[in-house]
Design an enzyme around this catalytic site. Structure first.
Site, PDB file in Angstrom:
ATOM      1  N   GLY A  10       0.778  -1.303   0.122  1.00  0.00           N
ATOM      2  CA  GLY A  10       0.178  -0.172   0.075  1.00  0.00           C
ATOM      3  C   GLY A  10       0.838   1.177  -0.102  1.00  0.00           C
ATOM      4  N   ASN A  11       2.132   1.143   0.589  1.00  0.00           N
ATOM      5  CA  ASN A  11       3.023   2.366   0.660  1.00  0.00           C
ATOM      6  C   ASN A  11       3.274   2.961  -1.029  1.00  0.00           C
ATOM      7  OD1 ASN A  11       4.452  -0.110   0.549  1.00  0.00           O
ATOM      8  ND2 ASN A  11       6.316   1.097   0.458  1.00  0.00           N
ATOM      9  N   LYS A 124     -12.457  -7.723   8.850  1.00  0.00           N
ATOM     10  CA  LYS A 124     -11.760  -7.051   8.406  1.00  0.00           C
ATOM     11  C   LYS A 124     -12.639  -5.383   8.478  1.00  0.00           C
ATOM     12  CE  LYS A 124      -8.514  -5.505   5.422  1.00  0.00           C
ATOM     13  NZ  LYS A 124      -7.054  -5.578   5.877  1.00  0.00           N
ATOM     14  N   LYS A 208      -4.145  -9.728   0.103  1.00  0.00           N
ATOM     15  CA  LYS A 208      -3.375  -9.461  -1.400  1.00  0.00           C
ATOM     16  C   LYS A 208      -2.073 -10.293  -1.493  1.00  0.00           C
ATOM     17  CE  LYS A 208      -0.157  -6.488  -1.108  1.00  0.00           C
ATOM     18  NZ  LYS A 208       1.047  -6.784  -0.860  1.00  0.00           N
ATOM     19  N   LYS A 270       2.359 -11.889   4.862  1.00  0.00           N
ATOM     20  CA  LYS A 270       3.451 -11.810   3.929  1.00  0.00           C
ATOM     21  C   LYS A 270       4.390 -13.214   4.070  1.00  0.00           C
ATOM     22  CE  LYS A 270       3.590  -6.916   4.077  1.00  0.00           C
ATOM     23  NZ  LYS A 270       2.366  -6.894   2.882  1.00  0.00           N
TER      24      LYS A 270
END
Length: 308
Positions: A10-11, A124, A208, A270
């Site tokens: 997102g960064n 979420k 994601k 991740k």
């Protein structure tokens, strides 16, 4: 030449259209430098963008100036909006460097299991903030679940099921094999379940990184490159005994997961996504920052994860 799935964090994207158009230029520069000698597929998050879209429709619906928009449709809008900016920046950089490749965005649906346990426990947060009274009234009228979010108010929560299948993965693979840069699985993909001969969207958010890992495995990518805010994975993160992992393997990484080194909703998905992808000796996963992506592919930075 390797087939590489690059998962943008997102960064690398902005919270407003103007901010995003500036930020994607930097991402495009790095993506094109990697795509010069490799087949590249790009995935990305959509947290701020899908939240902005959902908030706008939710607010407008309160005044009957727009319909309430289902979350799957909001996800599709965010894929188009982000892909539009990202593919334009990448195509411009390709032309600037005289690279004979094209870039396009695929609006991507990801099948989930309607019996996934996540549907019984939505976690979420999405959409607008409400007071407790407002949230209680909404919950009684629409049946949604609202929870307190970090002291800022109450928000609707939706399930986060695991991805089962990327519906457009064959198209993505064919385009990539023909030398195109493909942007896909935006925001983890639009979550859908089977509906007769077709599919229907469900109110959910797919992680994601899990979706990127699933895609990378299914299209037989060689490398999964997950880009985040830090240049390496750390154990004992932010403690005096913090240690950076330059390289690790699947057995060691699982041990660190079991010991609780990685935060939920941050680094944990991740590293778990990397474990799912690296299931044989010919696959490599890398976690690093956008700035260090090219160096990490050359083994000069980042955390490299191999099979054991």
């Amino acid at each position: 030449m390797s087939k590489i799935v690059i998962a943008l964090g997102g960064n690398a994207l902005g919270k407003t259209p103007d901010e995003q158009k500036l930020l994607v230029k930097k991402a495009a520069d790095i993506i094109v430098s990697i795509a010069k000698d490799n087949d590249v597929i790009v995935t990305h998050g959509n947290g701020p963008q899908v939240g902005m879209i959902a908030n706008a429709f939710e607010y407008a619906s309160k005044f009957n100036v727009a319909p309430f928009m289902p979350f799957a449709e909001c996800g599709a809008m965010s894929q188009g909006y982000i892909g539009y900016h990202l593919q334009n920046a990448i195509n411009e950089k390709l032309r600037e460097n005289n690279i004979e490749k094209k870039c396009a965005t695929i609006i991507t649906q990801v099948e989930v299991d309607e019996n996934d346990e996540a549907f019984t426990d939505p976690t979420k947060p999405v959409g607008m903030f409400y007071t407790k009274d407002e949230a209680d009234k909404l919950a009684s009228s629409n049946g949604y679940k609202y929870v307190e979010d970090s002291g800022r108010g109450y928000r609707r929560v939706v399930p986060s099921p695991k991805p089962e299948r990327i519906l457009e993965q064959e198209i993505v693979s064919n385009l990539a094999d023909d030398g195109n840069i493909v942007i896909t699985v935006g925001g983890g993909g639009i979550p859908v379940v089977k509906d007769g001969l077709g599919y229907k969207g469900v109110d959910a958010v797919i992680d994601k990184d899990f979706a990127s890992s699933k895609l990378a495995a299914n299209i037989k990518a060689d490398i999964l490159l997950i880009l985040t805010a830090v240049d390496k994975v750390y154990i004992n993160y932010n403690k005096d005994n913090q240690i950076a992992l330059d390289s690790t393997d699947t057995l060691e990484l699982q041990k660190y997961i079991d010991e609780g080194h990685f935060a939920k909703g941050s680094m944990l998905p991740k590293v778990e996504a990397c474990l799912k992808f690296v299931d044989s000796p010919n696959k490599i996963a890398i976690i690093t920052s956008l700035d260090e992506a090219a160096n990490a592919l050359e083994g000069k930075n980042g955390t490299r994860i191999t099979f054991n």
